[in-house]
Design a protein around this motif. Structure first.
Motif: not given
Length: 267
Positions: A172-176, A197-199, A205-206, A233-238
């Motif tokens: 997963f890339d949670y994109s913070n 990553i970016n969990e 959003f560093p 799976a890579g997500f956007d901010g919301d």
């Protein structure tokens, strides 16, 4: 002063503390509560963006002034806001988010009775007119504002939809973003192995801009290969947008993902 340009075709967006303040949020809530008939139950959530707590508080107060009861959901993904509107049998909802915009932006997505989104030709013009021209109607009695847990019923619902012949390993890339609040709990509930990553939820959003693109997904592609995941799976901010990466590190185009989803929709 409220700028007319913040009202878009499908949502409201602007720079936090410049275009969108707590006072503007309260006016939007008051206007929307008026449109809802100065009664009923509403849900208010937010993603992790800077100022989201302030704008959610202002929006909830405006809805309350209009006579609507408000359930405060806290940090949720936008799909969780839609789910909560149906789960709690709400008459409307507000999600504070600017989706994949840069960190300094924020905004509002408004949900109508039945789950549809307020948009151009479907209520956005009326909302804009009410806010800009102060066409509000305050209730004699303010609505109640209270906090509820939106995460547990959402996890219960999602978990009920899955069964596995073989449990996959997922990167997963949670994109913070807001997905980082709920997805690890879903993964734990389902007993899946994962790498991420970016969990850490962080409205600055560093890790990278909160949008899954060919550029921002490079780290996820490497994680899929290095961790031996079945897919990523890579997500956007919301959390209302996801892009998938297969086990060999290749990004799957959105139209292909949609075709696969439709093919297996009845399973």
């Amino acid at each position: 002063m409220v700028e007319a340009r913040i009202f878009r075709a499908y949502d409201i967006r602007g720079v936090y503390a410049k275009d969108l303040t707590e006072e503007v949020a309260e006016l939007i809530g008051l206007a929307y509560g008026t449109m809802l008939g100065n009664k009923g139950l509403t849900v208010v959530g937010r993603d992790v963006r800077i100022g989201g707590d302030v704008l959610a508080r202002g929006g909830a107060r405006g809805l309350s002034r209009a006579g609507c009861d408000v359930l405060e959901l806290g940090i949720v993904t936008t799909p969780m806001l839609y789910f909560s509107a149906m789960h709690f049998e709400a008459d409307g909802g507000v999600q504070v988010t600017a989706s994949h915009n840069p960190p300094e932006w924020n905004g509002f997505k408004l949900v109508k009775p039945g789950g549809a989104t307020l948009s151009a030709g479907a209520g956005m013009e009326e909302l804009k007119d009410r806010v800009l021209n102060r066409r509000f109607r305050e209730a004699d009695k303010r609505g109640e504002i209270r906090k509820v847990d939106a995460i547990k019923p959402y996890i219960d619902f999602i978990a009920s939809k899955f069964s596995f012949d073989r449990k996959p390993k997922i990167a997963f890339d949670y994109s913070n973003g807001a997905v980082a609040v709920v997805m690890p709990k879903i993964v734990e509930r389902l007993g899946l192995e994962s790498a991420a990553i970016n969990e850490t939820p962080d409205g600055r959003f560093p890790g990278h801009l909160p949008e899954p693109t060919e550029e921002t997904l490079k780290d996820l592609q490497r994680l899929v290969l290095d961790s031996g995941a079945d897919f990523g799976a890579g997500f956007d901010g919301d959390g209302d947008r996801v892009v998938f990466v297969v086990d060999r590190g290749r990004i799957i185009p959105g139209d292909i993902t949609l075709a696969i989803y439709v093919k297996h929709l009845d399973r």
